[in-house]
Write a protein that holds these residues in place. Structure first.
Motif, PDB file in Angstrom:
ATOM      1  N   UNK A 164     -30.742 -22.802 -42.402  1.00 37.52           N
ATOM      2  CA  UNK A 164     -31.224 -21.147 -42.725  1.00 37.52           C
ATOM      3  C   UNK A 164     -30.805 -19.983 -41.843  1.00 37.52           C
ATOM      4  N   UNK A 165     -30.049 -19.421 -43.161  1.00 38.78           N
ATOM      5  CA  UNK A 165     -29.764 -18.248 -41.993  1.00 38.78           C
ATOM      6  C   UNK A 165     -30.597 -16.761 -42.370  1.00 38.78           C
ATOM      7  N   UNK A 166     -31.069 -16.875 -43.701  1.00 33.44           N
ATOM      8  CA  UNK A 166     -32.508 -15.467 -43.795  1.00 33.44           C
ATOM      9  C   UNK A 166     -33.053 -16.228 -44.693  1.00 33.44           C
ATOM     10  N   UNK A 167     -34.643 -16.152 -44.478  1.00 32.59           N
ATOM     11  CA  UNK A 167     -35.745 -17.093 -45.018  1.00 32.59           C
ATOM     12  C   UNK A 167     -36.453 -15.147 -45.829  1.00 32.59           C
ATOM     13  N   UNK A 168     -36.854 -14.546 -46.561  1.00 34.23           N
ATOM     14  CA  UNK A 168     -37.085 -13.981 -47.594  1.00 34.23           C
ATOM     15  C   UNK A 168     -39.149 -14.122 -48.155  1.00 34.23           C
ATOM     16  N   UNK A 169     -39.534 -13.458 -47.354  1.00 36.76           N
ATOM     17  CA  UNK A 169     -41.205 -12.675 -47.577  1.00 36.76           C
ATOM     18  C   UNK A 169     -41.581 -11.940 -49.195  1.00 36.76           C
ATOM     19  N   UNK A 170     -41.426 -11.886 -50.066  1.00 37.00           N
ATOM     20  CA  UNK A 170     -40.809 -10.961 -50.390  1.00 37.00           C
ATOM     21  C   UNK A 170     -41.612 -10.335 -51.161  1.00 37.00           C
ATOM     22  N   UNK A 171     -43.015 -10.048 -51.234  1.00 34.13           N
ATOM     23  CA  UNK A 171     -44.204  -9.946 -51.995  1.00 34.13           C
ATOM     24  C   UNK A 171     -45.465 -11.346 -52.060  1.00 34.13           C
ATOM     25  N   UNK A 172     -45.004 -12.135 -50.805  1.00 35.39           N
ATOM     26  CA  UNK A 172     -45.708 -13.366 -51.212  1.00 35.39           C
ATOM     27  C   UNK A 172     -46.286 -13.688 -49.834  1.00 35.39           C
ATOM     28  N   UNK A 173     -46.468 -12.892 -48.673  1.00 39.09           N
ATOM     29  CA  UNK A 173     -47.267 -12.805 -47.399  1.00 39.09           C
ATOM     30  C   UNK A 173     -49.032 -12.974 -47.603  1.00 39.09           C
ATOM     31  N   UNK A 174     -49.326 -12.251 -49.212  1.00 42.12           N
ATOM     32  CA  UNK A 174     -50.991 -11.727 -48.511  1.00 42.12           C
ATOM     33  C   UNK A 174     -51.128 -13.274 -48.953  1.00 42.12           C
ATOM     34  N   UNK A 175     -51.015 -13.713 -49.993  1.00 44.94           N
ATOM     35  CA  UNK A 175     -52.006 -14.812 -50.570  1.00 44.94           C
ATOM     36  C   UNK A 175     -51.955 -15.924 -49.259  1.00 44.94           C
ATOM     37  N   UNK A 176     -51.220 -16.107 -48.874  1.00 46.31           N
ATOM     38  CA  UNK A 176     -51.026 -17.130 -47.583  1.00 46.31           C
ATOM     39  C   UNK A 176     -52.255 -16.399 -46.305  1.00 46.31           C
ATOM     40  N   UNK A 177     -51.953 -14.710 -46.182  1.00 44.53           N
ATOM     41  CA  UNK A 177     -53.029 -14.650 -45.675  1.00 44.53           C
ATOM     42  C   UNK A 177     -54.783 -15.016 -46.173  1.00 44.53           C
ATOM     43  N   UNK A 178     -54.807 -14.434 -47.001  1.00 43.14           N
ATOM     44  CA  UNK A 178     -55.821 -14.604 -47.689  1.00 43.14           C
ATOM     45  C   UNK A 178     -56.801 -16.270 -48.193  1.00 43.14           C
ATOM     46  N   UNK A 179     -55.946 -16.913 -47.666  1.00 46.60           N
ATOM     47  CA  UNK A 179     -56.208 -18.206 -47.552  1.00 46.60           C
ATOM     48  C   UNK A 179     -56.345 -18.909 -46.473  1.00 46.60           C
ATOM     49  N   UNK A 180     -55.242 -17.963 -45.658  1.00 49.15           N
ATOM     50  CA  UNK A 180     -55.543 -18.576 -44.348  1.00 49.15           C
ATOM     51  C   UNK A 180     -56.768 -19.376 -43.108  1.00 49.15           C
ATOM     52  N   UNK A 181     -57.603 -18.583 -42.905  1.00 43.25           N
ATOM     53  CA  UNK A 181     -59.374 -19.766 -42.352  1.00 43.25           C
ATOM     54  C   UNK A 181     -59.375 -19.880 -42.264  1.00 43.25           C
ATOM     55  N   UNK A 182     -59.562 -20.902 -43.587  1.00 44.57           N
ATOM     56  CA  UNK A 182     -59.975 -22.411 -43.568  1.00 44.57           C
ATOM     57  C   UNK A 182     -59.084 -23.256 -43.824  1.00 44.57           C
ATOM     58  N   UNK A 183     -58.059 -23.156 -44.418  1.00 49.11           N
ATOM     59  CA  UNK A 183     -56.585 -24.254 -44.571  1.00 49.11           C
ATOM     60  C   UNK A 183     -55.449 -24.017 -44.131  1.00 49.11           C
ATOM     61  N   UNK A 184     -55.435 -22.540 -42.733  1.00 50.59           N
ATOM     62  CA  UNK A 184     -53.843 -22.530 -41.709  1.00 50.59           C
ATOM     63  C   UNK A 184     -52.866 -22.393 -43.530  1.00 50.59           C
ATOM     64  N   UNK A 185     -52.511 -21.944 -44.335  1.00 52.49           N
ATOM     65  CA  UNK A 185     -51.763 -21.862 -44.685  1.00 52.49           C
ATOM     66  C   UNK A 185     -50.772 -20.776 -44.408  1.00 52.49           C
ATOM     67  N   UNK A 186     -50.944 -20.033 -44.166  1.00 57.53           N
ATOM     68  CA  UNK A 186     -49.919 -19.346 -43.149  1.00 57.53           C
ATOM     69  C   UNK A 186     -49.345 -19.689 -42.109  1.00 57.53           C
TER      70      UNK A 186
END
Length: 311
Positions: A168-190
């Motif tokens: 992949x040449x480019x990966x775009x996280x456009x308004x998509x990171x906040x939920x990954x961070x929000x649920x990362x503490x217990x599940x490591x989604x981010x």
């Protein structure tokens, strides 16, 4: 880097990309056959043409989302393979498909299926539907009827196809990171999502982030993603922990009018108006603010990927 951005904008916005096909015919002149050439010019649409062709409900967001400037800054070009995280209803996808062209590829990536039950608005039926998102999105993208568009693929984090590794040449996280961070503490989604991003990215590829941004004086607890906002320092930190380094940033998506109070959420603003649907005066106030203040960042891999180390 400012010069590079201006040059990229010039290339994408103003160049006339044309291909010329030359054919020869035999015409008799004074009983002697000579070759004459005729030219057929095939015009390839520029990114400006593509943006101009979008529906009005898409265009109305241009003053806030700056798609020309954003895609230019991210150096998205025809024939690339681009992954778009959480493409949603396809606002950017419908632009990216013709920009990448028939020789390009657009890969939609959804959140991990185990993340969806954590949202308060979901139920069992919603989660069950999300399980078929990858195939459903491919059908939906085809139904958009975009001519000369990129090929498509789709998957959810946690289900990464082996064939995408370092492709992949480019990966775009456009308004998509906040939920990954929000649920990362217990599940490591981010953490897991960034590890997958690193695996699919080419060694010379980039990750482009457009994310709701709040000032650094907000507490980490407030800016944990649950209100939609993140601090730039936090984003840079968790990308660094995942093996990326910040290589460029831009103010193109910043909005100084968006200064959230402690009780505010990003979805109070257009186009959602979550907290003002029954209050016209409040809705007008949010309309005057516009869409959220957003950071625009570019990262590259700062250390060899696990695949490269294995070699």
């Amino acid at each position: 880097m400012r010069f590079a951005l201006l040059l990229s904008l010039f290339v994408l916005a103003s160049c006339d990309q044309t291909k010329t096909e030359v054919s020869t015919t035999q015409e008799p002149v004074n009983d002697v056959a000579v070759e004459q050439s005729t030219e057929q010019v095939l015009t390839v649409p520029t990114i400006s043409d593509i943006l101009d062709s979008q529906a009005e409900e898409v265009k109305v967001r241009y003053p806030f989302r700056h798609p020309l400037e954003t895609l230019s800054f991210c150096d998205v070009q025809a024939s690339q393979t681009v992954a778009e995280v959480l493409p949603g209803g396809g606002w950017y996808s419908k632009i990216l498909l013709p920009v990448l062209g028939e020789s390009g590829k657009l890969v939609g990536i959804d959140y991990d299926i185990d993340m969806w039950p954590l949202f308060s608005f979901t139920d069992d039926a919603f989660v069950d539907k999300r399980k078929t998102w990858s195939s459903d999105w491919l059908v939906e993208a085809k139904e958009w009827g975009i001519e000369a568009g990129a090929t498509t693929a789709a998957y959810a984090f946690g289900e990464q196809p082996e064939g995408l590794v370092e492709s992949v040449d480019r990966v775009l996280f456009i308004r998509a990171l906040h939920n990954l961070k929000r649920f990362d503490a217990d599940n490591a989604f981010l953490k897991d999502a960034l590890a997958e991003t690193k695996r699919i990215l080419k060694s010379d590829g980039f990750v482009c982030v457009v994310q709701h941004e709040v000032s650094e004086d907000k507490s980490d607890e407030w800016a944990d993603g649950s209100k939609g906002y993140l601090k730039k320092s936090s984003v840079v930190k968790f990308f660094a922990e995942a093996g990326f380094e910040l290589v460029n940033e831009s103010s193109i998506n910043q909005n100084a009018k968006d200064v959230p109070g402690d009780a505010d959420i990003v979805w109070r603003l257009p186009p959602t108006f979550y907290t003002s649907k029954d209050n016209d005066d409040l809705k007008k106030t949010y309309e005057e603010i516009g869409e959220s203040n957003r950071m625009t960042l570019i990262f590259k891999i700062s250390e060899p990927s696990n695949i490269a180390k294995a070699k």
